[in-house]
Design an enzyme around this catalytic site. Structure first.
Site, PDB file in Angstrom:
ATOM      1  N   LYS A   1       0.202  -6.192  -6.608  1.00 25.82           N
ATOM      2  CA  LYS A   1      -0.170  -4.827  -6.209  1.00 25.82           C
ATOM      3  C   LYS A   1       1.090  -3.975  -6.258  1.00 25.82           C
ATOM      4  O   LYS A   1       1.718  -3.721  -5.227  1.00 25.82           O
ATOM      5  CB  LYS A   1      -0.667  -4.885  -4.757  1.00 25.82           C
ATOM      6  CG  LYS A   1      -2.081  -4.456  -4.521  1.00 25.82           C
ATOM      7  CD  LYS A   1      -2.297  -4.362  -3.031  1.00 25.82           C
ATOM      8  CE  LYS A   1      -3.292  -5.358  -2.542  1.00 25.82           C
ATOM      9  NZ  LYS A   1      -3.493  -5.274  -1.077  1.00 25.82           N
TER      10      LYS A   1
ATOM     11  N   ASP B   1      -8.658 -14.434   1.236  1.00 24.33           N
ATOM     12  CA  ASP B   1      -9.560 -14.261   2.383  1.00 24.33           C
ATOM     13  C   ASP B   1      -9.400 -12.912   3.053  1.00 24.33           C
ATOM     14  O   ASP B   1      -8.432 -12.187   2.850  1.00 24.33           O
ATOM     15  CB  ASP B   1      -9.273 -15.332   3.430  1.00 24.33           C
ATOM     16  CG  ASP B   1      -7.998 -15.025   4.203  1.00 24.33           C
ATOM     17  OD1 ASP B   1      -6.969 -14.745   3.554  1.00 24.33           O
ATOM     18  OD2 ASP B   1      -8.034 -15.018   5.449  1.00 24.33           O
TER      19      ASP B   1
ATOM     20  N   LYS C   1      -2.831 -20.358   2.210  1.00 27.00           N
ATOM     21  CA  LYS C   1      -3.973 -21.039   1.633  1.00 27.00           C
ATOM     22  C   LYS C   1      -4.432 -20.366   0.345  1.00 27.00           C
ATOM     23  O   LYS C   1      -5.155 -20.943  -0.458  1.00 27.00           O
ATOM     24  CB  LYS C   1      -5.151 -21.009   2.629  1.00 27.00           C
ATOM     25  CG  LYS C   1      -4.916 -21.732   3.921  1.00 27.00           C
ATOM     26  CD  LYS C   1      -6.169 -21.538   4.829  1.00 27.00           C
ATOM     27  CE  LYS C   1      -5.945 -22.058   6.221  1.00 27.00           C
ATOM     28  NZ  LYS C   1      -7.085 -21.722   7.103  1.00 27.00           N
ATOM     29  N   GLY C   2      -4.049 -19.116   0.160  1.00 29.09           N
ATOM     30  CA  GLY C   2      -4.670 -18.246  -0.845  1.00 29.09           C
ATOM     31  C   GLY C   2      -4.620 -18.732  -2.282  1.00 29.09           C
ATOM     32  O   GLY C   2      -5.480 -18.386  -3.078  1.00 29.09           O
TER      33      GLY C   2
ATOM     34  N   PHE D   1      -7.874  -4.043  -0.610  1.00 28.76           N
ATOM     35  CA  PHE D   1      -7.758  -5.384  -0.053  1.00 28.76           C
ATOM     36  C   PHE D   1      -8.575  -6.358  -0.890  1.00 28.76           C
ATOM     37  O   PHE D   1      -9.790  -6.226  -1.025  1.00 28.76           O
ATOM     38  CB  PHE D   1      -8.175  -5.430   1.416  1.00 28.76           C
ATOM     39  CG  PHE D   1      -7.618  -6.651   2.096  1.00 28.76           C
ATOM     40  CD1 PHE D   1      -6.274  -6.708   2.437  1.00 28.76           C
ATOM     41  CD2 PHE D   1      -8.427  -7.750   2.346  1.00 28.76           C
ATOM     42  CE1 PHE D   1      -5.733  -7.846   3.031  1.00 28.76           C
ATOM     43  CE2 PHE D   1      -7.895  -8.891   2.948  1.00 28.76           C
ATOM     44  CZ  PHE D   1      -6.556  -8.935   3.286  1.00 28.76           C
TER      45      PHE D   1
ATOM     46  N   ARG E   1     -13.037 -16.797   0.800  1.00 30.68           N
ATOM     47  CA  ARG E   1     -12.205 -17.594  -0.116  1.00 30.68           C
ATOM     48  C   ARG E   1     -13.053 -18.265  -1.196  1.00 30.68           C
ATOM     49  O   ARG E   1     -12.572 -18.553  -2.280  1.00 30.68           O
ATOM     50  CB  ARG E   1     -11.465 -18.699   0.651  1.00 30.68           C
ATOM     51  CG  ARG E   1     -10.406 -18.205   1.604  1.00 30.68           C
ATOM     52  CD  ARG E   1      -9.510 -19.371   2.031  1.00 30.68           C
ATOM     53  NE  ARG E   1      -8.730 -19.070   3.225  1.00 30.68           N
ATOM     54  CZ  ARG E   1      -7.577 -18.394   3.224  1.00 30.68           C
ATOM     55  NH1 ARG E   1      -7.077 -17.952   2.092  1.00 30.68           N
ATOM     56  NH2 ARG E   1      -6.938 -18.167   4.342  1.00 30.68           N
TER      57      ARG E   1
ATOM     58  N   GLU F   1       1.488 -18.167  -6.502  1.00 27.92           N
ATOM     59  CA  GLU F   1       1.082 -17.232  -5.444  1.00 27.92           C
ATOM     60  C   GLU F   1      -0.295 -16.632  -5.735  1.00 27.92           C
ATOM     61  O   GLU F   1      -0.660 -16.438  -6.898  1.00 27.92           O
ATOM     62  CB  GLU F   1       2.084 -16.070  -5.384  1.00 27.92           C
ATOM     63  CG  GLU F   1       3.233 -16.267  -4.422  1.00 27.92           C
ATOM     64  CD  GLU F   1       2.843 -16.009  -2.973  1.00 27.92           C
ATOM     65  OE1 GLU F   1       1.632 -15.994  -2.641  1.00 27.92           O
ATOM     66  OE2 GLU F   1       3.759 -15.825  -2.169  1.00 27.92           O
ATOM     67  N   ASP F   2      -1.011 -16.301  -4.696  1.00 28.67           N
ATOM     68  CA  ASP F   2      -2.270 -15.589  -4.864  1.00 28.67           C
ATOM     69  C   ASP F   2      -2.042 -14.109  -5.157  1.00 28.67           C
ATOM     70  O   ASP F   2      -2.673 -13.532  -6.026  1.00 28.67           O
ATOM     71  CB  ASP F   2      -3.180 -15.758  -3.634  1.00 28.67           C
ATOM     72  CG  ASP F   2      -2.497 -15.369  -2.324  1.00 28.67           C
ATOM     73  OD1 ASP F   2      -1.288 -15.020  -2.323  1.00 28.67           O
ATOM     74  OD2 ASP F   2      -3.168 -15.424  -1.280  1.00 28.67           O
TER      75      ASP F   2
HETATM   76  P1  5GP Z   1       3.470  -9.674   0.855  1.00 34.29           P
HETATM   77  O1  5GP Z   1       3.183  -8.325   1.460  1.00 34.29           O
HETATM   78  O2  5GP Z   1       4.508 -10.401   1.665  1.00 34.29           O
HETATM   79  O3  5GP Z   1       3.836  -9.566  -0.608  1.00 34.29           O
HETATM   80  O4  5GP Z   1       2.131 -10.486   0.918  1.00 34.29           O
HETATM   81  C1  5GP Z   1       1.976 -11.477   1.868  1.00 34.29           C
HETATM   82  C2  5GP Z   1       0.676 -12.170   1.821  1.00 34.29           C
HETATM   83  O5  5GP Z   1      -0.290 -11.300   2.344  1.00 34.29           O
HETATM   84  C3  5GP Z   1       0.121 -12.608   0.476  1.00 34.29           C
HETATM   85  O6  5GP Z   1       0.652 -13.817   0.016  1.00 34.29           O
HETATM   86  C4  5GP Z   1      -1.348 -12.742   0.857  1.00 34.29           C
HETATM   87  O7  5GP Z   1      -1.552 -13.982   1.480  1.00 34.29           O
HETATM   88  C5  5GP Z   1      -1.520 -11.595   1.843  1.00 34.29           C
HETATM   89  N1  5GP Z   1      -2.059 -10.414   1.185  1.00 34.29           N
HETATM   90  C6  5GP Z   1      -1.423  -9.316   0.725  1.00 34.29           C
HETATM   91  N2  5GP Z   1      -2.276  -8.442   0.161  1.00 34.29           N
HETATM   92  C7  5GP Z   1      -3.490  -9.033   0.247  1.00 34.29           C
HETATM   93  C8  5GP Z   1      -4.816  -8.647  -0.192  1.00 34.29           C
HETATM   94  O8  5GP Z   1      -5.075  -7.598  -0.784  1.00 34.29           O
HETATM   95  N3  5GP Z   1      -5.807  -9.531   0.091  1.00 34.29           N
HETATM   96  C9  5GP Z   1      -5.590 -10.713   0.740  1.00 34.29           C
HETATM   97  N4  5GP Z   1      -6.648 -11.499   0.958  1.00 34.29           N
HETATM   98  N5  5GP Z   1      -4.370 -11.110   1.157  1.00 34.29           N
HETATM   99  C10 5GP Z   1      -3.349 -10.269   0.900  1.00 34.29           C
HETATM  100 MG    MG Z   2      -0.146 -15.639   0.221  1.00 31.97          MG
END
Ligand code: 5GP
Ligand code: MG
Length: 177
Positions: free
Chosen positions: A131, A159, A43-44, A152, A165, A99-100
């Site tokens: 990140k 969220d 949803k992000g 975070f 959100r 992507e968020d």
């Molecule tokens: P990945 O670790 O696979 O790159 O990230 C997966 C998903 O985790 C992201 O698309 C996002 O939805 C969530 N995510 C990762 N880091 C954060 C963060 O700092 N805040 C939030 N709200 N979601 C995160």
């Molecule tokens: Mg995501």
């Protein structure tokens, strides 16, 4: 009911608007004649995508995909699943993933691989935030809004347990408050 974390602002409205405009200009330059399919990762990415497409003045399509990688915690489980698939075929199309956040890179890597099997002409990633300190898999981000610290992130679509959100700013919780 414990103490609720209070989000601290990392990037405000002005900075976000400037970043979205910059990304839109870059994307317009590369895709204005390509009729791309923008795939928002739910949803992000919904707020970012909504702002971004309104600055793109050329033909494009919008699709959504919903993935799950996180269990209930804040750490990626490492296993990514498609919870809600695409509504249309991307074969022969130029695909731009919206992507968020790219954190470990597991989700984005999975998605590039998943969509690649559907035979698009090209796939690139546009991410609101990245990140890099947490990255486990190398992901090439074609269009990046902000690099964020190892905190975070919430707000502007992102969220924490479905909360925050709707915050207009990009914020963080935990850590230094
Ligand atoms: P990945 O670790 O696979 O790159 O990230 C997966 C998903 O985790 C992201 O698309 C996002 O939805 C969530 N995510 C990762 N880091 C954060 C963060 O700092 N805040 C939030 N709200 N979601 C995160
Ligand atoms: Mg995501």
């Amino acid at each position: 009911m414990g103490l609720k974390p209070k989000p601290q602002v990392l990037f405000g409205r002005k900075e976000i608007e400037a970043a979205v405009s910059r990304l839109a200009a870059e994307i317009r330059g590369d895709y204005h004649d390509k009729h791309p399919v923008l795939i928002g990762v739910l949803k992000g990415a919904f707020v970012f995508l909504a702002d971004l497409v309104r600055q793109l003045d050329f033909p494009l399509e919008v699709e959504f995909i919903r993935l799950s990688s996180y269990g209930k915690g804040k750490e990626s489980s490492g296993k990514v699943k498609v919870v809600q698939g695409l509504g249309s075929n991307v074969k022969g199309r130029h695909v731009l993933i919206i992507e968020d956040i790219v954190d470990s890179g597991l989700t984005t890597t999975f998605l590039i691989d998943y969509l690649g099997k559907k035979k698009p002409v090209s796939i690139r990633v546009c991410a609101l935030t990245s990140k890099p300190s947490r990255q486990k898999l190398p992901v090439t981000i074609g269009y990046l809004g902000f690099t964020v610290p190892d905190k975070f992130i919430v707000g502007y679509g992102l969220d924490s347990g479905e909360e925050f959100r709707n915050l207009p700013n990009i914020c963080f919780i935990g850590g230094d408050e």
